[in-house]
Design an enzyme around this catalytic site. Structure first.
Site, mmCIF file in Angstrom:
data_model
loop_
_atom_site.group_PDB
_atom_site.id
_atom_site.type_symbol
_atom_site.label_atom_id
_atom_site.label_comp_id
_atom_site.label_asym_id
_atom_site.label_seq_id
_atom_site.Cartn_x
_atom_site.Cartn_y
_atom_site.Cartn_z
ATOM 1 N N SER A 158 -14.726 14.529 -18.748
ATOM 2 C CA SER A 158 -16.022 14.413 -18.065
ATOM 3 C C SER A 158 -16.035 15.263 -16.792
ATOM 4 O O SER A 158 -17.044 15.891 -16.461
ATOM 5 C CB SER A 158 -16.337 12.953 -17.759
ATOM 6 O OG SER A 158 -15.264 12.374 -17.048
ATOM 7 N N ALA A 189 -32.346 6.727 -14.859
ATOM 8 C CA ALA A 189 -32.746 7.086 -16.224
ATOM 9 C C ALA A 189 -31.859 8.203 -16.758
ATOM 10 O O ALA A 189 -32.331 9.139 -17.394
ATOM 11 C CB ALA A 189 -34.208 7.524 -16.222
ATOM 12 N N LEU A 220 -26.272 6.879 -19.424
ATOM 13 C CA LEU A 220 -25.967 5.476 -19.756
ATOM 14 C C LEU A 220 -27.169 4.563 -19.548
ATOM 15 O O LEU A 220 -27.391 3.647 -20.335
ATOM 16 C CB LEU A 220 -24.789 4.974 -18.921
ATOM 17 C CG LEU A 220 -23.386 5.351 -19.391
ATOM 18 C CD1 LEU A 220 -22.348 4.413 -18.798
ATOM 19 C CD2 LEU A 220 -23.249 5.361 -20.902
ATOM 20 N N LYS A 223 -8.111 2.631 -16.393
ATOM 21 C CA LYS A 223 -8.964 3.765 -16.744
ATOM 22 C C LYS A 223 -8.918 4.823 -15.636
ATOM 23 O O LYS A 223 -8.887 6.019 -15.897
ATOM 24 C CB LYS A 223 -10.407 3.278 -16.976
ATOM 25 C CG LYS A 223 -11.284 4.350 -17.591
ATOM 26 C CD LYS A 223 -12.648 3.844 -17.978
ATOM 27 C CE LYS A 223 -13.487 4.997 -18.517
ATOM 28 N NZ LYS A 223 -14.917 4.753 -18.397
HETATM 29 P P1 NAP Z 1 -26.466 10.593 -15.161
HETATM 30 O O1 NAP Z 1 -26.800 10.999 -16.544
HETATM 31 O O2 NAP Z 1 -26.299 11.630 -14.103
HETATM 32 O O3 NAP Z 1 -27.578 9.567 -14.685
HETATM 33 C C1 NAP Z 1 -27.669 9.054 -13.396
HETATM 34 C C2 NAP Z 1 -29.132 8.725 -13.145
HETATM 35 O O4 NAP Z 1 -29.241 8.024 -11.912
HETATM 36 C C3 NAP Z 1 -30.027 9.954 -13.035
HETATM 37 O O5 NAP Z 1 -31.100 9.793 -13.934
HETATM 38 C C4 NAP Z 1 -30.510 9.922 -11.595
HETATM 39 O O6 NAP Z 1 -31.838 10.333 -11.426
HETATM 40 C C5 NAP Z 1 -30.449 8.432 -11.320
HETATM 41 N N1 NAP Z 1 -30.468 8.129 -9.883
HETATM 42 C C6 NAP Z 1 -29.610 8.526 -8.919
HETATM 43 N N2 NAP Z 1 -29.995 8.045 -7.728
HETATM 44 C C7 NAP Z 1 -31.125 7.322 -7.949
HETATM 45 C C8 NAP Z 1 -32.010 6.595 -7.112
HETATM 46 N N3 NAP Z 1 -31.807 6.514 -5.804
HETATM 47 N N4 NAP Z 1 -33.068 5.988 -7.679
HETATM 48 C C9 NAP Z 1 -33.314 6.084 -9.009
HETATM 49 N N5 NAP Z 1 -32.505 6.765 -9.853
HETATM 50 C C10 NAP Z 1 -31.425 7.378 -9.330
HETATM 51 O O7 NAP Z 1 -25.136 9.697 -15.126
HETATM 52 P P2 NAP Z 1 -24.405 8.963 -16.347
HETATM 53 O O8 NAP Z 1 -23.655 9.971 -17.145
HETATM 54 O O9 NAP Z 1 -25.327 8.031 -17.033
HETATM 55 O O10 NAP Z 1 -23.310 8.153 -15.530
HETATM 56 C C11 NAP Z 1 -23.574 6.949 -14.839
HETATM 57 C C12 NAP Z 1 -22.218 6.295 -14.539
HETATM 58 O O11 NAP Z 1 -21.640 5.888 -15.768
HETATM 59 C C13 NAP Z 1 -21.206 7.265 -13.893
HETATM 60 O O12 NAP Z 1 -20.418 6.603 -12.959
HETATM 61 C C14 NAP Z 1 -20.362 7.724 -15.070
HETATM 62 O O13 NAP Z 1 -19.060 8.126 -14.710
HETATM 63 C C15 NAP Z 1 -20.334 6.450 -15.915
HETATM 64 N N6 NAP Z 1 -20.082 6.708 -17.354
HETATM 65 C C16 NAP Z 1 -20.829 7.614 -18.042
HETATM 66 C C17 NAP Z 1 -20.586 7.811 -19.395
HETATM 67 C C18 NAP Z 1 -21.402 8.801 -20.214
HETATM 68 O O14 NAP Z 1 -21.089 8.989 -21.385
HETATM 69 N N7 NAP Z 1 -22.410 9.442 -19.682
HETATM 70 C C19 NAP Z 1 -19.573 7.085 -20.040
HETATM 71 C C20 NAP Z 1 -18.836 6.150 -19.300
HETATM 72 C C21 NAP Z 1 -19.101 5.977 -17.948
HETATM 73 P P3 NAP Z 1 -32.330 11.860 -11.525
HETATM 74 O O15 NAP Z 1 -32.426 12.127 -12.989
HETATM 75 O O16 NAP Z 1 -33.646 11.793 -10.846
HETATM 76 O O17 NAP Z 1 -31.291 12.673 -10.813
#
Ligand code: NAP
Length: 305
Positions: free
Chosen positions: A252, A10, A13, A184
């Site tokens: 990032s 949650a 993304l 990328k």
């Molecule tokens: P994020 O905001 O840190 O979200 C990751 C989520 O995964 C957190 O809510 C975390 O939970 C959850 N999680 C981790 N382990 C888990 C488990 N075992 N069971 C259930 N939930 C779990 O990360 P994000 O920014 O969305 O990035 C996700 C991926 O997309 C990354 O590889 C990133 O590089 C890529 N990305 C992101 C963006 C962007 O704009 N954000 C853009 C392009 C690519 P908790 O909240 O409990 O820790």
């Protein structure tokens, strides 16, 4: 009735996708870590998406990893370093013919996940959309972009891309997703670590033109040697274009370090150095960059894996 999307994670993304799918009437369920997180989620009453300054909450049903309902379609939206373990915990819930969509940045985690669930189809994604959390269960849609999806082993597009169209998620099926992911990754390796080490915005790298050019030459050599010549084409030119076009932005990796968060280094520069070693390529500047970055992360008390 269309197939339910299970969204694992949650975060930024995961919420961006789950809320837009829910808004379009597509069935979605959110998977959180444990009972405690589920209770916190239920108290919040749903996931909130902030778009154009307006916040809207969507009551996406939540569950934990331990729920026993089968999963047909799983959007893996955790960080690259969490994906393999999180998916392994869900492997027994995957229905025959299940599909996974992997949103992780970099390379390495996709293969690690696929190895845990050989019975499922794994689709990789590369996204230029941007989002960040400004509170628990709440995400700001910061940068509109595009998501490319593809399956290196199977070029036929899945029918559920229609759900993305209905949800207004701009996307394209790519028959060369590996080229996109490598390109990328190379851009990331040429820019992000240096912004951390020089403590600057992307535009600050205009002062470090030679260092950037040297890294681009080594990255080009690597891409050509590991069967990704298309990802190598005019790499330096594109890196310079990105530095210029995003001059005011913090990368990032810079933001992760500034916020004392673990970086995805192992799936970015770390992956590149690992592949170089496998090909017995001597790329001293990339290797040195990795050592400098690891030392810097250690000095800040941050993990270097
Ligand atoms: P994020 O905001 O840190 O979200 C990751 C989520 O995964 C957190 O809510 C975390 O939970 C959850 N999680 C981790 N382990 C888990 C488990 N075992 N069971 C259930 N939930 C779990 O990360 P994000 O920014 O969305 O990035 C996700 C991926 O997309 C990354 O590889 C990133 O590089 C890529 N990305 C992101 C963006 C962007 O704009 N954000 C853009 C392009 C690519 P908790 O909240 O409990 O820790």
């Amino acid at each position: 009735m269309s197939t339910t999307w299970h969204v694992l994670g949650a975060g930024s993304l995961g919420t961006l996708w789950a809320t837009r799918l829910a808004r379009a009437g597509v069935p979605v369920r959110l998977i959180v870590r444990d009972e405690q997180r589920l209770q916190a989620y239920q108290c919040a009453g749903g996931l909130t998406l902030v778009e154009h300054g307006e916040a809207k909450t969507y009551a996406v049903p939540g569950e934990t990893l331990d729920n026993e309902e089968p999963i047909n379609r799983l959007l893996v939206a955790c960080k690259a370093y969490d994906a393999e373990n999180a998916v392994a915990r869900l492997a027994s819930r995957l229905a025959p013919g299940a599909e996974l969509i992997l949103l992780q940045n970099g390379l390495g985690s996709q293969d690690a996940v696929a190895a845990k669930v050989p019975q499922a189809r794994c689709i990789s994604a590369s996204s230029t959309e941007g989002a960040f959390r400004d509170g628990d269960w709440r995400v700001v849609f910061a940068g509109h972009g595009y998501t490319w999806l593809g399956d290196a082993g199977h070029p036929v597009a899945p029918i559920w891309l229609d759900d993305l169209t209905a949800a207004g998620i701009p996307h394209e099926w790519s028959t060369d997703i590996l080229t996109r992911l490598w390109r990328k990754l190379a851009l990331n390796c040429a820019i992000n670590p240096l912004t951390v080490l020089h403590d600057c915005r992307n535009g600050g790298l205009q002062q470090h033109h030679c260092e950037v050019a040297t890294l681009c030459a080594e990255l080009t050599e690597l891409l050509e040697q590991c069967g990704q010549p298309a990802a190598a084409e005019d790499l330096q030119q594109e890196v310079e274009r990105v530095i210029h076009a995003t001059a005011a932005n913090y990368s990032s990796m810079y933001q992760d370090v500034a916020n004392q968060r673990r970086t995805e280094i192992s799936y970015l520069l770390g992956h590149v150095c690992k592949v170089a070693a496998r090909h017995q390529l001597h790329l001293p500047h990339l290797h040195q960059l990795q050592q400098r970055l690891i030392a810097h992360l250690h000095s800040l008390g941050l993990p270097s894996d």
